[in-house]
Design a protein around this motif. Structure first.
Motif, PDB file in Angstrom:
ATOM      1  N   ASN A 126       0.811  -1.218   0.000  1.00 61.91           N
ATOM      2  CA  ASN A 126       0.000   0.000   0.000  1.00 61.91           C
ATOM      3  C   ASN A 126       0.847   1.273   0.000  1.00 61.91           C
ATOM      4  N   PRO A 127       1.901   1.363   0.825  1.00 65.15           N
ATOM      5  CA  PRO A 127       2.711   2.594   0.828  1.00 65.15           C
ATOM      6  C   PRO A 127       3.343   2.896  -0.526  1.00 65.15           C
ATOM      7  N   VAL A 128       3.672   1.852  -1.292  1.00 67.96           N
ATOM      8  CA  VAL A 128       4.262   2.058  -2.619  1.00 67.96           C
ATOM      9  C   VAL A 128       3.217   2.653  -3.554  1.00 67.96           C
ATOM     10  N   ARG A 129       2.015   2.054  -3.558  1.00 65.99           N
ATOM     11  CA  ARG A 129       0.955   2.560  -4.445  1.00 65.99           C
ATOM     12  C   ARG A 129       0.554   3.983  -4.076  1.00 65.99           C
ATOM     13  N   ALA A 130       0.648   4.320  -2.792  1.00 62.54           N
ATOM     14  CA  ALA A 130       0.253   5.659  -2.342  1.00 62.54           C
ATOM     15  C   ALA A 130       1.371   6.679  -2.520  1.00 62.54           C
ATOM     16  N   GLY A 131       2.529   6.238  -3.010  1.00 57.41           N
ATOM     17  CA  GLY A 131       3.639   7.159  -3.216  1.00 57.41           C
ATOM     18  C   GLY A 131       4.312   7.591  -1.929  1.00 57.41           C
ATOM     19  N   LEU A 132       4.187   6.787  -0.864  1.00 55.61           N
ATOM     20  CA  LEU A 132       4.759   7.146   0.428  1.00 55.61           C
ATOM     21  C   LEU A 132       6.173   6.603   0.607  1.00 55.61           C
ATOM     22  N   VAL A 133       6.607   5.750  -0.309  1.00 58.20           N
ATOM     23  CA  VAL A 133       7.990   5.259  -0.292  1.00 58.20           C
ATOM     24  C   VAL A 133       8.736   6.031  -1.364  1.00 58.20           C
ATOM     25  N   THR A 134       9.504   7.006  -0.956  1.00 61.92           N
ATOM     26  CA  THR A 134      10.158   7.909  -1.894  1.00 61.92           C
ATOM     27  C   THR A 134      11.337   7.221  -2.579  1.00 61.92           C
ATOM     28  N   GLU A 135      11.774   7.808  -3.675  1.00 61.30           N
ATOM     29  CA  GLU A 135      12.872   7.237  -4.453  1.00 61.30           C
ATOM     30  C   GLU A 135      14.126   7.118  -3.595  1.00 61.30           C
TER      31      GLU A 135
ATOM     32  N   TRP B 296       4.964   2.912   9.273  1.00 53.98           N
ATOM     33  CA  TRP B 296       3.570   2.735   9.639  1.00 53.98           C
ATOM     34  C   TRP B 296       2.966   1.517   8.942  1.00 53.98           C
ATOM     35  N   SER B 297       3.601   0.400   9.124  1.00 51.49           N
ATOM     36  CA  SER B 297       3.188  -0.848   8.481  1.00 51.49           C
ATOM     37  C   SER B 297       3.690  -2.001   9.337  1.00 51.49           C
ATOM     38  N   SER B 298       3.023  -3.141   9.244  1.00 50.18           N
ATOM     39  CA  SER B 298       3.504  -4.324   9.960  1.00 50.18           C
ATOM     40  C   SER B 298       4.684  -4.957   9.233  1.00 50.18           C
ATOM     41  N   TYR B 299       4.912  -4.590   7.977  1.00 56.67           N
ATOM     42  CA  TYR B 299       5.945  -5.253   7.182  1.00 56.67           C
ATOM     43  C   TYR B 299       7.329  -5.230   7.847  1.00 56.67           C
ATOM     44  N   PRO B 300       7.818  -4.081   8.363  1.00 55.86           N
ATOM     45  CA  PRO B 300       9.144  -4.099   8.986  1.00 55.86           C
ATOM     46  C   PRO B 300       9.254  -5.092  10.147  1.00 55.86           C
ATOM     47  N   GLN B 301       8.118  -5.390  10.801  1.00 57.96           N
ATOM     48  CA  GLN B 301       8.148  -6.333  11.919  1.00 57.96           C
ATOM     49  C   GLN B 301       8.473  -7.745  11.451  1.00 57.96           C
TER      50      GLN B 301
END
Length: 245
Positions: A50-59, A68-73
């Protein structure tokens, strides 16, 4: 969630002299079919990307840099993760046998790859996640009714678009077409060495155009253990190998 959407929002607005909605929309809960880990994998990918699609993961940033995601856990050792977070089913679906440093590194590489590459077949399924209240096989609604999980279900509303071809059927059709063009039978393909390039090439196409697991593909093509095929696929993609056997 009701308290967060209601009472907390009112207190926040009063404290900050604001008005209106604090959150973009109401909380969404989705029933996910547990009969196959495939549905869990697709749902997790939808949430984690979701963060990628929302453009929240910058280049220049990695998917794991988004806090703000469970992924890093998922990338932390068990003792540093929340006790309620299970990773075994998702790892198993991806052919990752152990929750150790190597397994977590493999999961990270897979997710970073997915954050850069589109998977059209999987993304088509995401529409059902966004619009629906359930996500699963064609008979999932019937099983929910039998369990009493939903009462007086209106199938015309809940069934959605009929799927004329399952992913497995599509994958088998792709295998037949791939072999037909090369005038090769399935048994002849299976008899070839497990790491032969033609098997890796076919596996890459199946991963790109279907949602079949690496484990399923490895068994169908007699391409060795899932971990072995994962490694071959990474090398294949790294080389940009488009050769034809």
């Amino acid at each position: 969630m009701k308290w967060l959407m209601g009472t907390y929002t009112q207190r926040f607005n009063a404290r900050n002299r604001m008005s209106g909605h604090l959150f973009a929309g109401r909380y969404k809960a989705l029933l996910v079919d547990g009969s196959s880990d495939f549905y869990l994998r697709v749902a997790c990918n939808y949430a984690h990307l979701n963060p990628v699609r929302a453009g929240l993961v910058t280049e220049g940033k990695a998917l794991a840099d988004y806090d703000w995601s469970s992924y890093p856990q998922y990338l932390k050792p068990p003792r540093r993760r929340p006790a309620w977070l299970r990773v075994d089913r998702l790892f198993g679906e991806l052919g990752i046998g152990r929750d150790n440093a190597g397994g977590r590194r493999e999961f990270r590489e897979y997710m970073e790859s997915r954050s850069r590459e589109e998977d059209g077949a999987e993304e088509k399924l995401w529409g059902g996640i966004r619009r629906g209240w359930k996500f699963g096989a064609e008979d999932f609604l019937e099983r929910l009714v039998e369990m009493g999980a939903t009462e007086q279900a209106n199938r015309s509303i809940h069934d959605g678009e009929a799927v004329s071809e399952t992913m497995e059927e599509k994958a088998r059709r792709m295998i037949r077409e791939f072999l037909r063009k090369r005038k090769l039978g399935i048994e002849a393909l299976k008899a070839r060495p497990k790491g032969e390039n033609i098997k890796t090439q076919l596996a890459a196409e199946l991963r790109k155009q279907t949602t079949m697991t690496v484990g399923w593909i490895a068994r169908e093509l007699n391409a060795g253990a899932p971990q072995t095929l994962w490694a071959a696929l990474r090398r294949y993609r790294a080389k940009g190998d488009n050769t034809r056997d």
